[in-house]
Design a protein around this motif. Structure first.
Motif, short mmCIF file in Angstrom:
data_model
loop_
_atom_site.label_atom_id
_atom_site.label_comp_id
_atom_site.label_asym_id
_atom_site.label_seq_id
_atom_site.Cartn_x
_atom_site.Cartn_y
_atom_site.Cartn_z
N GLY A 185 0.79 -1.22 0.00
CA GLY A 185 0.00 0.00 0.00
C GLY A 185 0.82 1.27 0.00
N ASN A 186 2.13 1.18 0.15
CA ASN A 186 2.99 2.36 0.10
C ASN A 186 3.66 2.52 -1.26
OD1 ASN A 186 2.28 2.70 2.73
ND2 ASN A 186 4.35 2.82 3.53
N ASP A 187 3.30 1.66 -2.21
CA ASP A 187 3.80 1.73 -3.58
C ASP A 187 2.65 2.19 -4.46
OD1 ASP A 187 4.62 1.28 -6.22
OD2 ASP A 187 5.77 -0.51 -5.70
N VAL A 188 2.66 3.47 -4.84
CA VAL A 188 1.52 4.03 -5.55
C VAL A 188 1.27 3.35 -6.90
CG1 VAL A 188 2.87 5.89 -6.63
CG2 VAL A 188 0.41 6.21 -6.23
N LEU A 189 2.35 2.94 -7.58
CA LEU A 189 2.17 2.29 -8.88
C LEU A 189 1.60 0.89 -8.73
CD1 LEU A 189 5.43 3.43 -10.73
CD2 LEU A 189 3.12 4.40 -10.87
N ALA A 190 2.04 0.16 -7.70
CA ALA A 190 1.51 -1.18 -7.46
C ALA A 190 0.03 -1.11 -7.12
CB ALA A 190 2.30 -1.85 -6.34
N VAL A 191 -0.35 -0.14 -6.31
CA VAL A 191 -1.76 0.04 -5.96
C VAL A 191 -2.58 0.38 -7.20
CG1 VAL A 191 -3.40 1.51 -4.70
CG2 VAL A 191 -1.29 0.73 -3.58
N HIS A 192 -2.06 1.28 -8.02
CA HIS A 192 -2.76 1.69 -9.23
C HIS A 192 -3.00 0.50 -10.16
CE1 HIS A 192 -4.12 4.72 -12.08
NE2 HIS A 192 -3.37 4.16 -13.02
N GLU A 193 -1.98 -0.32 -10.35
CA GLU A 193 -2.10 -1.48 -11.24
C GLU A 193 -3.10 -2.49 -10.69
OE1 GLU A 193 1.85 -2.92 -11.71
OE2 GLU A 193 2.53 -1.18 -12.87
N ALA A 194 -3.07 -2.73 -9.39
CA ALA A 194 -4.00 -3.68 -8.79
C ALA A 194 -5.44 -3.19 -8.93
CB ALA A 194 -3.67 -3.89 -7.31
N THR A 195 -5.64 -1.88 -8.80
CA THR A 195 -6.99 -1.32 -8.92
C THR A 195 -7.47 -1.39 -10.37
OG1 THR A 195 -6.45 0.19 -7.10
CG2 THR A 195 -8.43 0.66 -8.37
N LEU A 196 -6.58 -1.10 -11.31
CA LEU A 196 -6.96 -1.20 -12.73
C LEU A 196 -7.40 -2.63 -13.08
CD1 LEU A 196 -4.21 0.94 -14.51
CD2 LEU A 196 -6.64 1.47 -14.35
N ALA A 197 -6.67 -3.62 -12.57
CA ALA A 197 -7.02 -5.02 -12.84
C ALA A 197 -8.38 -5.35 -12.24
CB ALA A 197 -5.95 -5.95 -12.28
N ALA A 198 -8.66 -4.84 -11.04
CA ALA A 198 -9.95 -5.08 -10.40
C ALA A 198 -11.08 -4.40 -11.16
CB ALA A 198 -9.91 -4.59 -8.96
N LEU A 199 -10.81 -3.21 -11.68
CA LEU A 199 -11.81 -2.51 -12.49
C LEU A 199 -12.15 -3.29 -13.75
CD1 LEU A 199 -10.43 1.13 -12.14
CD2 LEU A 199 -12.68 0.36 -11.37
#
Length: 311
Positions: A185-199
């Protein structure tokens, strides 16, 4: 992320100065909030926040003085337009926004917009019955909703390992037959990618996703809390070395970071001036927007208040 950090710091200062009655700091959780909210499509998706999601509000372009009006005690749920920002009025009930997001996702399924709901909650809220009911309902109907848990290590003063069975919120997804992901959760790019995949899964009709973003609440639970009573300085220093802003800045040119600091300082100044200049709202609004058709009891209360106010 930097705007969120600076406005958050200013909000704490305003509370100490008596401008804000209370505030729930979010320092340390910027990457989790900004990385996830920035992935949303504002033309069709919708975010449902709790009371510690300033970073998500910044990422979605919410009017910040209007957002903080709730902390000022001026207006219930903020004075911004939720439909324009795609950011629901934030919810102070622990786990409260989760069921709202599922209801919205059901509506999105019915109207065919392929919109996805993103709802925020903490590791403490994950123990609420409402969260179980929401996940189960969403799983049964394969609804387009992302359950985004910001695991910041502490449910007020109770550590995660003492209130989350099994040690993982993401692992619970398996019990509902849905996707569960744990991310830094402290890696903004990792969070962004995980959210895109969930979307993408939500839009494709593949149902909900549970994302557990492992982060840390660097400040107190609220401005009335003293974290020194339940956690150690060594723990706080260890997590300070994983500061999401420091990690993000290391990937950018110094000139970009300096420009971001200037922008954040200007936004913070504007927020401070707008909040300190904000006057009281008409007292009658306490009774508006409660029911579509006011009840007799509510009307009686309004008359009693009016008599008292005019006395």
């Amino acid at each position: 992320m930097l705007v969120a950090r600076r406005v958050d710091e200013e909000a704490i200062a305003l509370q100490r100065q008596g401008v804000l009655p209370g505030y729930a700091p979010m320092k340390g959780q910027e990457a989790a909030q900004v990385g996830s909210a920035a992935a949303l499509d504002r033309a069709r998706d919708f975010a449902f926040p709790n009371y510690r999601d300033l970073g998500a509000a910044v990422a979605l372009g919410v009017d910040l003085p209007a957002y903080l009006a709730t902390h000022l005690g001026t207006w219930h749920g903020g004075m911004y337009d939720p439909l324009a920002s795609r950011f629901a009025p934030f919810n102070a009930v622990v786990g409260g926004p989760v069921t709202h997001a599922v209801g919205w996702a059901m509506g999105a399924r019915l109207d065919g917009t392929r919109g996805v709901a993103l709802t925020y909650f903490g590791d403490g809220a994950s123990s609420q019955g409402d969260v179980h009911e929401a996940m189960n309902f969403a799983a049964v109907y394969r609804l387009p909703v992302i359950f985004f848990c910001q695991n910041n290590g502490w449910a007020i003063s109770v550590p995660t390992d003492r209130q989350v069975g099994g040690g993982s919120v993401a692992a619970r997804a398996q019990g509902y037959g849905i996707e569960g992901v744990r991310v830094d959760g402290n890696d903004v790019l990792a969070v962004h990618e995980a959210t895109l995949a969930a979307l993408e899964r939500g839009r494709a009709g593949e149902g909900p996703t549970v994302i557990e973003a492992m982060t840390y609440r660097m400040g107190p639970h609220s401005t009335s809390d003293d974290p020194g009573r339940y956690r150690t300085l060594a723990e706080e220093q260890e997590w300070a070395e994983r500061d999401p802003l420091t990690r993000a800045a290391a990937q950018l040119p110094e000139s970009v970071v300096a420009e971001a600091e200037q922008h954040a300082a200007e936004v913070t100044r504007q927020v401070r001036e707008a909040l300190t200049a904000m006057g009281d709202r008409p007292g009658e609004e306490l009774f508006d927007f409660v029911y579509r058709e006011p009840t007799k009891a509510l009307l009686a209360q309004r008359r009693a208040w009016k008599e008292w106010a005019d006395a």
